[in-house]
Design a protein around this motif. Structure first.
Motif, short mmCIF file in Angstrom:
data_model
loop_
_atom_site.label_atom_id
_atom_site.label_comp_id
_atom_site.label_asym_id
_atom_site.label_seq_id
_atom_site.Cartn_x
_atom_site.Cartn_y
_atom_site.Cartn_z
N ALA A 158 0.83 -1.21 0.00
CA ALA A 158 0.00 0.00 0.00
C ALA A 158 0.86 1.26 0.00
O ALA A 158 0.57 2.24 -0.70
N GLY A 161 2.32 1.74 -3.51
CA GLY A 161 1.36 2.11 -4.55
C GLY A 161 1.42 3.57 -4.97
O GLY A 161 1.61 3.87 -6.16
N PRO A 162 1.28 4.51 -4.03
CA PRO A 162 1.22 5.93 -4.40
C PRO A 162 2.52 6.48 -5.02
O PRO A 162 2.47 7.55 -5.63
N LEU A 164 4.20 4.82 -7.30
CA LEU A 164 4.38 4.21 -8.62
C LEU A 164 4.07 5.20 -9.74
O LEU A 164 4.85 5.36 -10.66
N VAL A 167 2.16 11.67 -8.79
CA VAL A 167 0.96 12.49 -8.57
C VAL A 167 1.42 13.91 -8.31
O VAL A 167 2.46 14.13 -7.70
N SER A 168 0.64 14.88 -8.77
CA SER A 168 1.02 16.28 -8.58
C SER A 168 0.71 16.73 -7.17
O SER A 168 -0.30 17.37 -6.90
N ILE A 169 1.59 16.35 -6.25
CA ILE A 169 1.40 16.69 -4.85
C ILE A 169 2.80 16.86 -4.25
O ILE A 169 3.75 16.23 -4.72
N LEU A 174 2.45 14.21 0.39
CA LEU A 174 2.50 12.77 0.11
C LEU A 174 2.89 12.00 1.38
O LEU A 174 2.29 10.98 1.72
N GLN A 177 -0.01 11.60 3.74
CA GLN A 177 -0.98 10.57 3.33
C GLN A 177 -0.41 9.17 3.53
O GLN A 177 -1.13 8.25 3.95
N ALA A 180 -0.68 8.23 7.05
CA ALA A 180 -2.07 7.93 7.39
C ALA A 180 -2.43 6.52 6.90
O ALA A 180 -3.10 5.76 7.61
N ILE A 181 -1.97 6.17 5.70
CA ILE A 181 -2.24 4.83 5.15
C ILE A 181 -1.60 3.77 6.04
O ILE A 181 -2.23 2.76 6.40
#
Lengths: 200, 200
Positions: A158, A161-162, A164, A167-169, A174, A177, A180-181
């Motif tokens: 998990a 995943g983010p 991979l 993302v524009s963050i 990041l 998050q 938190a995950i």
DNA sequence: GTCTATAGCGCGATAGAC
DNA sequence: GTCTATCGCGCTATAGAC
């Protein structure tokens, strides 16, 4: 300039090992280890493939050099975390450090998580196996039964995943998050353990 | 025997396409697509590599045939889920079906999640991209902003994690844990959305 | 219908020019 | 020290024997 090299070394330094490592990693991420030829690496830098085998005497040598910095960083993190006595503090420190590691080394981490050929490579397999085992043990509480294995692999996957797909963050958001995950799944595992012991 | 074939077809059937597909998938899982040669597939079945290119006219054809059943099953699931009006019922149905899909097709699913060469293959890339986009949209509530993307990729990766390394647990118990992981992350995303809207 | 033999190519690695 | 030229190998794909 914080390094101790002479001015005459500057041009040589810029066009040296780190440029090859960077290009190689880019191509490994996109095409995988087996899908990347020394020719492709040379082409990207405008040199021949023989120039690659000059700096790294074999393709095995190249993959070792590409992963070394990330493995070294992860190892130091694990050494530090494992020295912490209290379980909850140890787990929090491991999660924080692992998230930082994933963000800093995201290219290597996402590549290795998606390239079975790289993970299965003799040079990579054993150290990678050892490192993932240690991070799993740090993040999951209690005995390492089947349920712990399931939730442990869910957590590490998990978190990967983010990173991979970019993302524009910001890295900071990041990080928030990902933490938190991680905490959410750690809580989920603890609840699953309570459910399974109650039904025994 | 539930099929309509004649007795004389039995031996031919057993030694035909499905045996090649099964051996190919085994090797793709272990060595990746680029790391698997037609020679290796033939060797495993005791036939020549030419026998493989006889049944499948190219290696491209082979990868298409290997993934087709899993992609077809996932597509039918998505079609069914997307037809549901109420968001929460749609999401529950999608999660249930996706977990069942992952368990039934775990070899294909775990292979594709770990082999960048296979996912990047022209024959696989576009349909795979479309399917993952649709499952992400079904599992995550609300607008598809950066936070939704992060939690969406965390969910799909988390669900894939436990099927990567076979664990000695029944399919039913695995299903229960995967559903718990999915629901836990869906709740986590909703909490993250509440946190971010409150701080706006 | 299934195989053998081989063509044609791109690979990693190396010997030797400069 | 860095490149060019090339070697030997294993790959996919195909032509043709059986």
């Amino acid at each position: 300039m914080t390094t101790g090299m002479h001015d005459s070394d500057v041009e040589a330094e810029v066009s040296s090992r780190s440029r090859f490592l960077d290009a190689a990693l880019d191509l490994f991420v996109e095409h995988g280890y087996n899908g990347t030829s020394l020719q492709m690496i040379g082409d990207r830098l405008g040199v021949s493939k023989a120039a690659v085998t000059y700096h790294f005497k074999s393709k095995d040598d190249l993959i070792r050099a590409v992963i070394a910095p990330a493995f070294h960083e992860l190892q130091e993190l694990l050494d530090g975390a494992e020295a912490i006595k209290r379980e909850s503090a140890r787990r929090t420190h491991a999660l924080d450090g692992y998230v930082d590691y994933l963000i800093r080394q995201r290219r290597v981490a996402s590549w290795l998580s998606r390239d079975v050929a790289a993970i299965g490579h003799p040079v990579v397999y054993e150290p990678a196996q050892q490192l993932t085992g240690r991070i799993d043990a740090l993040l999951i509480a209690g005995p390492h039964d089947e349920i712990a294995q399931i939730w442990g692999s869910a957590i590490t996957q998990a978190l990967t995943g983010p990173i991979l797909n970019p993302v524009s963050i910001s890295d900071g958001d990041l990080r928030e998050q990902l933490l938190a995950i991680g905490h959410q799944l750690i809580r989920g595992h603890q609840a699953a353990v309570r459910r399974s012991t109650k039904s025994d």
